[in-house]
Design a protein around this motif. Structure first.
Motif, PDB file in Angstrom:
ATOM      1  N   LYS A 118       0.684  -1.137  -0.066  1.00  0.00           N
ATOM      2  CA  LYS A 118      -0.054  -0.042  -0.022  1.00  0.00           C
ATOM      3  C   LYS A 118       1.179   1.262   0.403  1.00  0.00           C
ATOM      4  CE  LYS A 118      -4.357   1.933   1.794  1.00  0.00           C
ATOM      5  NZ  LYS A 118      -4.962   1.788   3.518  1.00  0.00           N
ATOM      6  N   PRO A 119       0.212   2.261  -1.178  1.00  0.00           N
ATOM      7  CA  PRO A 119       2.072   3.417  -1.090  1.00  0.00           C
ATOM      8  C   PRO A 119       1.380   4.114   0.447  1.00  0.00           C
ATOM      9  CG  PRO A 119      -0.234   3.374  -2.778  1.00  0.00           C
ATOM     10  CD  PRO A 119      -0.663   2.036  -2.201  1.00  0.00           C
ATOM     11  N   GLN A 120       2.191   5.087   0.910  1.00  0.00           N
ATOM     12  CA  GLN A 120       2.472   5.594   1.809  1.00  0.00           C
ATOM     13  C   GLN A 120       2.489   7.227   1.799  1.00  0.00           C
ATOM     14  OE1 GLN A 120       3.887   4.110   5.132  1.00  0.00           O
ATOM     15  NE2 GLN A 120       4.187   2.292   3.885  1.00  0.00           N
ATOM     16  N   GLY A 121       1.447   7.442   2.902  1.00  0.00           N
ATOM     17  CA  GLY A 121       0.864   8.918   3.014  1.00  0.00           C
ATOM     18  C   GLY A 121       1.925  10.003   3.629  1.00  0.00           C
ATOM     19  N   VAL A 122       1.519  10.618   3.320  1.00  0.00           N
ATOM     20  CA  VAL A 122       2.524  11.473   3.655  1.00  0.00           C
ATOM     21  C   VAL A 122       1.930  12.737   4.175  1.00  0.00           C
ATOM     22  CG1 VAL A 122       4.203  14.162   2.810  1.00  0.00           C
ATOM     23  CG2 VAL A 122       3.788  11.793   0.813  1.00  0.00           C
ATOM     24  N   THR A 123       3.008  12.897   5.482  1.00  0.00           N
ATOM     25  CA  THR A 123       2.449  13.984   6.601  1.00  0.00           C
ATOM     26  C   THR A 123       2.643  15.587   6.585  1.00  0.00           C
ATOM     27  OG1 THR A 123       2.735  12.188   8.555  1.00  0.00           O
ATOM     28  CG2 THR A 123       1.667  14.111   9.292  1.00  0.00           C
ATOM     29  N   VAL A 124       1.628  16.169   6.296  1.00  0.00           N
ATOM     30  CA  VAL A 124       2.328  17.438   6.602  1.00  0.00           C
ATOM     31  C   VAL A 124       1.625  18.513   7.634  1.00  0.00           C
ATOM     32  CG1 VAL A 124       1.037  19.967   5.022  1.00  0.00           C
ATOM     33  CG2 VAL A 124       1.013  17.698   3.623  1.00  0.00           C
ATOM     34  N   THR A 125       2.473  19.186   8.030  1.00  0.00           N
ATOM     35  CA  THR A 125       2.658  20.419   9.712  1.00  0.00           C
ATOM     36  C   THR A 125       2.264  21.772   8.309  1.00  0.00           C
ATOM     37  OG1 THR A 125       3.253  18.416  10.726  1.00  0.00           O
ATOM     38  CG2 THR A 125       2.635  20.784  11.675  1.00  0.00           C
TER      39      THR A 125
END
Length: 106
Positions: free
Chosen positions: A41-48
Motif C-alpha cells: 500500500k502506498p505510504q502517505g505524507v504527513t503535512v504540518t
C-alpha cells in the motif's frame, strides 16, 4: 528549435511527468497481480501547517477575491478601457523585493 516533450526529457518530465507517474503504479500493480505478488500500500505524507497558516485558513468567510471587481476588470479589458498603473506596479514590485531581501522584515 524543437522542444522535446518525451517523458525522459527535463521539459517532458515537468510537462508530462504527473500523467506518466500516475500510469506507472497501475502498470506495476498489474504486473504484481499477474505474478501473484501482493502489492504494498502506498505510504502517505504527513503535512504540518504553521500556526499562522491555520489561523489564516480559519479566518472564515473572507473571499479570496472580489468577484464584482474581477468582472468589472474583465469588461474593461474587453472594451479596451482598462488602464495599467505602471507606477503602482513598480512600487509594489520594489516593496516585495525589499521585503524578500530583508528576510520578511519590513
Amino acid at each position: 528549435m524543437k522542444v522535446d516533450s518525451s517523458p525522459d526529457s527535463y521539459i517532458g518530465s515537468v510537462a508530462g511527468g504527473p500523467q506518466k507517474a500516475a500510469e506507472k503504479p497501475a502498470a506495476s500493480a498489474e504486473l504484481a497481480a499477474a505474478a501473484g505478488t501482493p502489492t504494498a500500500k502506498p505510504q502517505g505524507v504527513t503535512v504540518t501547517l504553521s500556526s499562522s497558516t491555520v489561523s489564516a485558513m480559519g479566518s472564515g468567510g473572507s473571499e479570496v477575491f472580489n468577484s464584482e471587481k474581477v468582472e468589472a476588470m474583465k469588461q474593461a479589458i474587453a472594451s479596451g478601457s482598462f488602464q495599467v498603473n505602471a507606477e503602482a506596479i513598480a512600487d509594489k514590485m520594489l516593496a516585495n523585493a525589499a521585503e524578500m531581501l530583508n528576510g520578511g522584515r519590513a
